[in-house]
Design a protein around this motif. Structure first.
Motif, PDB file in Angstrom:
ATOM      1  N   PHE A 167     -15.328 -17.613   5.001  1.00  0.00           N
ATOM      2  CA  PHE A 167     -16.299 -16.591   4.616  1.00  0.00           C
ATOM      3  C   PHE A 167     -16.633 -15.709   5.816  1.00  0.00           C
ATOM      4  O   PHE A 167     -16.590 -14.468   5.727  1.00  0.00           O
ATOM      5  CB  PHE A 167     -17.557 -17.269   4.075  1.00  0.00           C
ATOM      6  N   TYR A 168     -16.961 -16.336   6.944  1.00  0.00           N
ATOM      7  CA  TYR A 168     -17.334 -15.554   8.131  1.00  0.00           C
ATOM      8  C   TYR A 168     -16.133 -14.847   8.747  1.00  0.00           C
ATOM      9  O   TYR A 168     -16.262 -13.739   9.281  1.00  0.00           O
ATOM     10  CB  TYR A 168     -18.030 -16.453   9.141  1.00  0.00           C
ATOM     11  N   ALA A 169     -14.948 -15.474   8.670  1.00  0.00           N
ATOM     12  CA  ALA A 169     -13.742 -14.836   9.208  1.00  0.00           C
ATOM     13  C   ALA A 169     -13.428 -13.560   8.431  1.00  0.00           C
ATOM     14  O   ALA A 169     -13.006 -12.550   9.014  1.00  0.00           O
ATOM     15  CB  ALA A 169     -12.562 -15.792   9.151  1.00  0.00           C
ATOM     16  N   GLY A 170     -13.630 -13.578   7.102  1.00  0.00           N
ATOM     17  CA  GLY A 170     -13.383 -12.389   6.298  1.00  0.00           C
ATOM     18  C   GLY A 170     -14.299 -11.242   6.692  1.00  0.00           C
ATOM     19  O   GLY A 170     -13.864 -10.085   6.818  1.00  0.00           O
ATOM     20  N   LYS A 171     -15.568 -11.531   6.892  1.00  0.00           N
ATOM     21  CA  LYS A 171     -16.511 -10.495   7.305  1.00  0.00           C
ATOM     22  C   LYS A 171     -16.209  -9.999   8.718  1.00  0.00           C
ATOM     23  O   LYS A 171     -16.318  -8.795   9.009  1.00  0.00           O
ATOM     24  CB  LYS A 171     -17.934 -11.028   7.207  1.00  0.00           C
ATOM     25  N   GLU A 193     -24.636 -23.829   6.711  1.00  0.00           N
ATOM     26  CA  GLU A 193     -23.372 -24.484   7.058  1.00  0.00           C
ATOM     27  C   GLU A 193     -22.486 -23.562   7.894  1.00  0.00           C
ATOM     28  O   GLU A 193     -22.311 -22.377   7.586  1.00  0.00           O
ATOM     29  CB  GLU A 193     -22.628 -24.875   5.772  1.00  0.00           C
ATOM     30  N   LEU A 194     -21.926 -24.115   8.954  1.00  0.00           N
ATOM     31  CA  LEU A 194     -20.951 -23.407   9.783  1.00  0.00           C
ATOM     32  C   LEU A 194     -19.856 -24.409  10.112  1.00  0.00           C
ATOM     33  O   LEU A 194     -19.916 -25.103  11.132  1.00  0.00           O
ATOM     34  CB  LEU A 194     -21.615 -22.857  11.048  1.00  0.00           C
ATOM     35  N   ILE A 222     -29.943 -26.288   1.184  1.00  0.00           N
ATOM     36  CA  ILE A 222     -28.776 -25.636   1.759  1.00  0.00           C
ATOM     37  C   ILE A 222     -28.769 -24.161   1.390  1.00  0.00           C
ATOM     38  O   ILE A 222     -28.907 -23.799   0.217  1.00  0.00           O
ATOM     39  CB  ILE A 222     -27.474 -26.292   1.261  1.00  0.00           C
ATOM     40  N   GLY A 223     -28.589 -23.307   2.386  1.00  0.00           N
ATOM     41  CA  GLY A 223     -28.542 -21.872   2.152  1.00  0.00           C
ATOM     42  C   GLY A 223     -27.145 -21.378   1.811  1.00  0.00           C
ATOM     43  O   GLY A 223     -26.166 -22.129   1.817  1.00  0.00           O
ATOM     44  N   ALA A 224     -27.044 -20.090   1.526  1.00  0.00           N
ATOM     45  CA  ALA A 224     -25.762 -19.447   1.237  1.00  0.00           C
ATOM     46  C   ALA A 224     -24.909 -19.409   2.524  1.00  0.00           C
ATOM     47  O   ALA A 224     -25.445 -19.554   3.627  1.00  0.00           O
ATOM     48  CB  ALA A 224     -26.009 -18.039   0.709  1.00  0.00           C
ATOM     49  N   PRO A 225     -23.597 -19.253   2.440  1.00  0.00           N
ATOM     50  CA  PRO A 225     -22.835 -19.024   1.223  1.00  0.00           C
ATOM     51  C   PRO A 225     -22.361 -20.284   0.523  1.00  0.00           C
ATOM     52  O   PRO A 225     -21.957 -20.238  -0.628  1.00  0.00           O
ATOM     53  CB  PRO A 225     -21.622 -18.241   1.735  1.00  0.00           C
ATOM     54  N   SER A 226     -22.366 -21.432   1.215  1.00  0.00           N
ATOM     55  CA  SER A 226     -21.805 -22.644   0.633  1.00  0.00           C
ATOM     56  C   SER A 226     -22.325 -23.852   1.403  1.00  0.00           C
ATOM     57  O   SER A 226     -22.784 -23.732   2.543  1.00  0.00           O
ATOM     58  CB  SER A 226     -20.273 -22.609   0.693  1.00  0.00           C
ATOM     59  N   GLN A 227     -22.212 -25.028   0.786  1.00  0.00           N
ATOM     60  CA  GLN A 227     -22.658 -26.242   1.461  1.00  0.00           C
ATOM     61  C   GLN A 227     -21.589 -26.841   2.366  1.00  0.00           C
ATOM     62  O   GLN A 227     -21.855 -27.798   3.084  1.00  0.00           O
ATOM     63  CB  GLN A 227     -23.097 -27.291   0.432  1.00  0.00           C
ATOM     64  N   GLY A 238     -28.162 -14.780  10.193  1.00  0.00           N
ATOM     65  CA  GLY A 238     -29.506 -14.206  10.110  1.00  0.00           C
ATOM     66  C   GLY A 238     -29.668 -13.338   8.875  1.00  0.00           C
ATOM     67  O   GLY A 238     -30.695 -13.406   8.169  1.00  0.00           O
ATOM     68  N   ARG A 239     -28.658 -12.512   8.570  1.00  0.00           N
ATOM     69  CA  ARG A 239     -28.715 -11.676   7.365  1.00  0.00           C
ATOM     70  C   ARG A 239     -28.725 -12.536   6.104  1.00  0.00           C
ATOM     71  O   ARG A 239     -29.425 -12.226   5.132  1.00  0.00           O
ATOM     72  CB  ARG A 239     -27.526 -10.709   7.346  1.00  0.00           C
ATOM     73  N   THR A 240     -27.973 -13.627   6.128  1.00  0.00           N
ATOM     74  CA  THR A 240     -27.936 -14.529   4.976  1.00  0.00           C
ATOM     75  C   THR A 240     -29.288 -15.200   4.773  1.00  0.00           C
ATOM     76  O   THR A 240     -29.757 -15.352   3.635  1.00  0.00           O
ATOM     77  CB  THR A 240     -26.833 -15.593   5.172  1.00  0.00           C
ATOM     78  N   ILE A 241     -29.914 -15.604   5.864  1.00  0.00           N
ATOM     79  CA  ILE A 241     -31.249 -16.214   5.781  1.00  0.00           C
ATOM     80  C   ILE A 241     -32.236 -15.238   5.150  1.00  0.00           C
ATOM     81  O   ILE A 241     -33.012 -15.594   4.249  1.00  0.00           O
ATOM     82  CB  ILE A 241     -31.738 -16.654   7.176  1.00  0.00           C
ATOM     83  N   GLU A 242     -32.199 -13.982   5.615  1.00  0.00           N
ATOM     84  CA  GLU A 242     -33.114 -12.983   5.076  1.00  0.00           C
ATOM     85  C   GLU A 242     -32.853 -12.729   3.593  1.00  0.00           C
ATOM     86  O   GLU A 242     -33.796 -12.562   2.797  1.00  0.00           O
ATOM     87  CB  GLU A 242     -33.000 -11.678   5.866  1.00  0.00           C
ATOM     88  N   ALA A 243     -31.572 -12.705   3.204  1.00  0.00           N
ATOM     89  CA  ALA A 243     -31.229 -12.498   1.787  1.00  0.00           C
ATOM     90  C   ALA A 243     -31.709 -13.667   0.940  1.00  0.00           C
ATOM     91  O   ALA A 243     -32.252 -13.477  -0.161  1.00  0.00           O
ATOM     92  CB  ALA A 243     -29.722 -12.307   1.636  1.00  0.00           C
ATOM     93  N   ASP A 244     -31.537 -14.891   1.436  1.00  0.00           N
ATOM     94  CA  ASP A 244     -32.017 -16.072   0.710  1.00  0.00           C
ATOM     95  C   ASP A 244     -33.529 -16.014   0.511  1.00  0.00           C
ATOM     96  O   ASP A 244     -34.056 -16.351  -0.551  1.00  0.00           O
ATOM     97  CB  ASP A 244     -31.648 -17.345   1.472  1.00  0.00           C
ATOM     98  N   ARG A 245     -34.238 -15.589   1.544  1.00  0.00           N
ATOM     99  CA  ARG A 245     -35.702 -15.548   1.480  1.00  0.00           C
ATOM    100  C   ARG A 245     -36.195 -14.419   0.572  1.00  0.00           C
ATOM    101  O   ARG A 245     -37.217 -14.559  -0.108  1.00  0.00           O
ATOM    102  CB  ARG A 245     -36.280 -15.438   2.885  1.00  0.00           C
TER     103      ARG A 245
END
Length: 304
Positions: A55-59, A122-123, A44-49, A99-106
């Motif tokens: 999280f996305y609404a805040g951004k 997770e969405l 499971i990637g960021a930000p949460s499971q 996509g940005r989260t995926i790149e940060a995880d990698r």
């Protein structure tokens, strides 16, 4: 050295809050979530499971405040503070943010093979009951067209985001919830994209509606199979009302549920079980769950 192919191939884990068990024991019995200390298969990637809308609404609010000041209302007529599921700007923004989260995880795991990178993002809606969901004109139209079931705009939104993510990251899956105000399947032909996992979150072992053939939950999961290719199960192994002790999950019911979920094509089974030692036979239940997630056709009485 042992090898094999578990029937529930992805996540097989039990969340117990304050842990009481050695991670090595969990892993030896083929538990493979974060709780075992050895994530394998589905990562499971960021930000949460779970519960990532906030999280996305805040951004999104920081980047596009106008989307939250346009008179959008939620299900009880108050200003809507969550994501509008029918808005194209929102869909594109969330896809770009994933996509940005995926790149940060990698980047954090530089040098690790792609096969060991996070592959599920997770969405899903925030925790809690109904009344918070967007009911703008377009979201309401989609809701009403599906028999007044909010799962339809949810699946359409998650699929639109997943399709965008798939173009650059075909190995990634997007997971969402069938939970609370989205637990009932759409009553039209809305179907999730093939890189979407729907996590069915209604099963409760103290309820007569456990996930077995013929039960209410079983029938609903069968209906959900017409709207998605991949399923995950979030099962409640504790009670949130009344007394916790003694709570006994019978072996036959456990065996029936795991067998039914495997036959329905579930790729994950997550058991939420805070304060497990208040239950009778907690350790036996945990061990049986892992054995049956590996092979649900085993004779549960012979095992125990």
């Amino acid at each position: 050295s042992r090898s094999g192919r578990p029937r529930i191939l992805g996540l097989r884990t039990m969340f117990v809050a304050k842990d009481y068990i050695n991670g090595g024991w969990r892993f030896r019995n083929k538990e493979n979530g974060r709780e075992s200390g050895f994530e394998t298969g589905f990562r499971i990637g960021a930000p949460s499971q779970v519960h990532t809308f906030g999280f996305y609404a805040g951004k999104l609010r920081a980047a596009h405040p106008e989307l939250f000041n346009a008179g959008r209302l939620n299900a009880v007529g108050k200003p809507c503070q969550t994501l509008c599921l029918s808005d194209e700007t929102t869909r594109a923004f969330v896809a770009e943010e994933i996509g940005r989260t995926i790149e940060a995880d990698r980047a954090k795991r530089k040098g690790v093979p792609l096969s060991e990178m996070p592959n599920i993002y997770e969405l899903s809606q925030d925790d809690g009951g109904s009344e918070q969901e967007c009911m703008c004109e377009n979201c309401r139209r989609a809701y009403e067209a599906a028999g007044k079931r909010y799962s339809a705009p949810m699946i359409a939104f998650v699929s639109a985001v997943a399709d965008r993510v798939h173009r650059k990251y075909p190995e990634v899956r997007i997971r969402t919830l069938a939970y609370s105000y989205t637990d009932l399947p759409p009553q039209n032909d809305v179907r999730a994209s093939k890189n979407v996992i729907v996590r069915y979150c209604r099963s409760h072992f103290l309820s007569p509606n456990e996930l077995v053939p013929g039960s209410e939950n079983g029938k609903l999961l069968e209906e959900w199979r017409q709207h998605a290719s991949y399923f995950s199960i979030w099962s409640y192994w504790r009670s949130y009302s009344g007394k916790l002790f003694p709570a006994v999950l019978t072996r036959t019911r456990l065996g029936a549920e795991l067998r039914f979920c495997a036959e329905a094509g579930a790729v994950e089974y997550f058991a939420e079980n805070e304060n497990p030692m208040s239950h009778a036979f907690a350790m036996l239940h945990h061990w049986l769950f892992l054995k049956l997630a590996d092979d649900p056709d085993q004779d549960v009485m012979a095992l125990s």
